[in-house]
Design an enzyme around this catalytic site. Sequence first.
Site, PDB file in Angstrom:
ATOM      1  N   TYR A 197      -9.206   3.418  -6.306  1.00 29.70           N
ATOM      2  CA  TYR A 197      -8.402   4.034  -7.360  1.00 29.70           C
ATOM      3  C   TYR A 197      -8.208   3.082  -8.530  1.00 29.70           C
ATOM      4  O   TYR A 197      -8.546   1.901  -8.451  1.00 29.70           O
ATOM      5  CB  TYR A 197      -7.057   4.506  -6.815  1.00 29.70           C
ATOM      6  CG  TYR A 197      -6.030   3.412  -6.533  1.00 29.70           C
ATOM      7  CD1 TYR A 197      -6.180   2.537  -5.458  1.00 29.70           C
ATOM      8  CD2 TYR A 197      -4.916   3.247  -7.358  1.00 29.70           C
ATOM      9  CE1 TYR A 197      -5.236   1.550  -5.203  1.00 29.70           C
ATOM     10  CE2 TYR A 197      -3.966   2.271  -7.105  1.00 29.70           C
ATOM     11  CZ  TYR A 197      -4.137   1.414  -6.032  1.00 29.70           C
ATOM     12  OH  TYR A 197      -3.209   0.438  -5.794  1.00 29.70           O
ATOM     13  N   LYS A 243      -9.907  -2.299  -5.203  1.00 24.34           N
ATOM     14  CA  LYS A 243      -8.674  -1.519  -5.392  1.00 24.34           C
ATOM     15  C   LYS A 243      -8.776  -0.270  -4.510  1.00 24.34           C
ATOM     16  O   LYS A 243      -9.064   0.843  -4.975  1.00 24.34           O
ATOM     17  CB  LYS A 243      -8.466  -1.177  -6.879  1.00 24.34           C
ATOM     18  CG  LYS A 243      -7.009  -0.838  -7.196  1.00 24.34           C
ATOM     19  CD  LYS A 243      -6.729  -0.951  -8.676  1.00 24.34           C
ATOM     20  CE  LYS A 243      -5.385  -0.374  -9.091  1.00 24.34           C
ATOM     21  NZ  LYS A 243      -4.204  -0.989  -8.506  1.00 24.34           N
ATOM     22  N   GLU A 265      -0.437 -12.692  -3.816  1.00 20.40           N
ATOM     23  CA  GLU A 265       0.041 -11.784  -4.867  1.00 20.40           C
ATOM     24  C   GLU A 265       1.258 -11.039  -4.347  1.00 20.40           C
ATOM     25  O   GLU A 265       1.788 -11.379  -3.285  1.00 20.40           O
ATOM     26  CB  GLU A 265      -1.086 -10.825  -5.274  1.00 20.40           C
ATOM     27  CG  GLU A 265      -1.615  -9.978  -4.133  1.00 20.40           C
ATOM     28  CD  GLU A 265      -2.736  -9.019  -4.544  1.00 20.40           C
ATOM     29  OE1 GLU A 265      -2.918  -8.769  -5.740  1.00 20.40           O
ATOM     30  OE2 GLU A 265      -3.406  -8.503  -3.640  1.00 20.40           O
ATOM     31  N   LEU A 311      -6.006  -8.793  -5.949  1.00 24.66           N
ATOM     32  CA  LEU A 311      -6.579  -7.851  -6.896  1.00 24.66           C
ATOM     33  C   LEU A 311      -6.526  -8.495  -8.274  1.00 24.66           C
ATOM     34  O   LEU A 311      -5.480  -9.033  -8.669  1.00 24.66           O
ATOM     35  CB  LEU A 311      -5.777  -6.546  -6.908  1.00 24.66           C
ATOM     36  CG  LEU A 311      -6.399  -5.509  -7.838  1.00 24.66           C
ATOM     37  CD1 LEU A 311      -7.598  -4.838  -7.168  1.00 24.66           C
ATOM     38  CD2 LEU A 311      -5.392  -4.479  -8.272  1.00 24.66           C
TER      39      LEU A 311
HETATM   40  N1  PDD Z   1      -1.018  -1.851  -8.561  1.00 26.41           N
HETATM   41  N2  PDD Z   1      -2.185  -6.540  -7.014  1.00 26.41           N
HETATM   42  C1  PDD Z   1      -2.006  -5.391  -6.339  1.00 26.41           C
HETATM   43  C2  PDD Z   1      -2.101  -5.412  -4.844  1.00 26.41           C
HETATM   44  C3  PDD Z   1      -1.736  -4.195  -7.023  1.00 26.41           C
HETATM   45  O1  PDD Z   1      -1.578  -3.049  -6.345  1.00 26.41           O
HETATM   46  C4  PDD Z   1      -1.615  -4.227  -8.448  1.00 26.41           C
HETATM   47  C5  PDD Z   1      -1.318  -3.013  -9.261  1.00 26.41           C
HETATM   48  C6  PDD Z   1      -1.809  -5.461  -9.107  1.00 26.41           C
HETATM   49  C7  PDD Z   1      -1.722  -5.586 -10.619  1.00 26.41           C
HETATM   50  O2  PDD Z   1      -2.831  -5.018 -11.247  1.00 26.41           O
HETATM   51  P1  PDD Z   1      -2.718  -4.389 -12.727  1.00 26.41           P
HETATM   52  O3  PDD Z   1      -2.079  -5.413 -13.574  1.00 26.41           O
HETATM   53  O4  PDD Z   1      -4.121  -4.111 -13.124  1.00 26.41           O
HETATM   54  O5  PDD Z   1      -1.868  -3.146 -12.616  1.00 26.41           O
HETATM   55  C8  PDD Z   1      -2.094  -6.587  -8.358  1.00 26.41           C
HETATM   56  C9  PDD Z   1      -0.877  -0.570  -9.230  1.00 26.41           C
HETATM   57  C10 PDD Z   1      -0.012  -0.584 -10.437  1.00 26.41           C
HETATM   58  C11 PDD Z   1      -0.508   0.485  -8.203  1.00 26.41           C
HETATM   59  O6  PDD Z   1      -0.991   0.378  -7.086  1.00 26.41           O
HETATM   60  O7  PDD Z   1       0.211   1.430  -8.526  1.00 26.41           O
END
Ligand code: PDD
Length: 285
Positions: free
Chosen positions: A35, A146, A178, A202
């Site tokens: 996703y 992701k 993270e 991620l």
């Molecule tokens: N999640 N690490 C993880 C495990 C995440 O699920 C996310 C973001 C990030 C940050 O990535 P970004 O800056 O590209 O949003 C890091 C999204 C927002 C979610 O699962 O809803």
Amino acid sequence: MTKSKKVFLNGKYIAADKANVSVMDRGFLFGDGIYEVIPVYQGNLFRFDSHLERLENSLNLTRIENPYSREQWREIMLPLIDSSKDQYIYFQVTRGAAEKRDHAFPAGVKPTVFMMCNDIAPFNGKEDGVKAISLIDNRWSACNIKAIALLGNILLRQQAVEHDCAEAILVREGYVTEGSASNVFAVIDGILITPPKNNFILAGITRDVILELAAANNIPFAEDVISLDALKTASEIWFASSTREILPVIELDGLPVANGKVGQLWHRMNELLQAYKTSYAASEK
Ligand code: PDD
């Protein structure tokens, strides 16, 4: 009766309450899909190309066919957006629905594509900071994908919530990876540090933006490992993600971060980020 919102499913825009997926879909049976989440500010898709690049990477790593070109993806997103508010596009691609349940890839299935657009709810108390808890990162070692299979992340986030914390800081063999749905930053000895990109995290787009803003504004920064012991000496800790932007942490494991107040650098970076969002949206017009 409120009108059900419109979503995109397999080539069609339909009401969310009429959008159905087969029980044989591998997303449903195995969590076999990936996703993306793209913020939309003033009707503009924030860092569209970076998100699409990450989508392409997730699809390549899972060997799921990419059904659309970048421009087709953008065209699909636009009708779902209400440009009068801040929103985010959520979309997922699963390997599709096969005739029988078998772990190995089925032949000849078409990926299932689902997309919706939601409002970004303002995060209450952002300026006041949030509490965090450190937890052992017990997820798999392909966190750079992701993946929609988020059971590990969900169980960790739930533990955080049950400890009255906004987010968990995950720790693998003594080092921060993270958050359960975010990247982590710390200010240690005056340097803004975030763990380097690898298969245990991620590669967040917000993380990239923060590093770019630090570089452009002479803020000393490093992509480097952070031990949990070092984290406990940090003067600031932040979470970064598309939906929460940057979130300052004022308490870790029940102890205040520095003086327990939101730090100077967070205020500065938040201003830089808000200005960047505005200029980015204007440049896309
Ligand atoms: N999640 N690490 C993880 C495990 C995440 O699920 C996310 C973001 C990030 C940050 O990535 P970004 O800056 O590209 O949003 C890091 C999204 C927002 C979610 O699962 O809803």
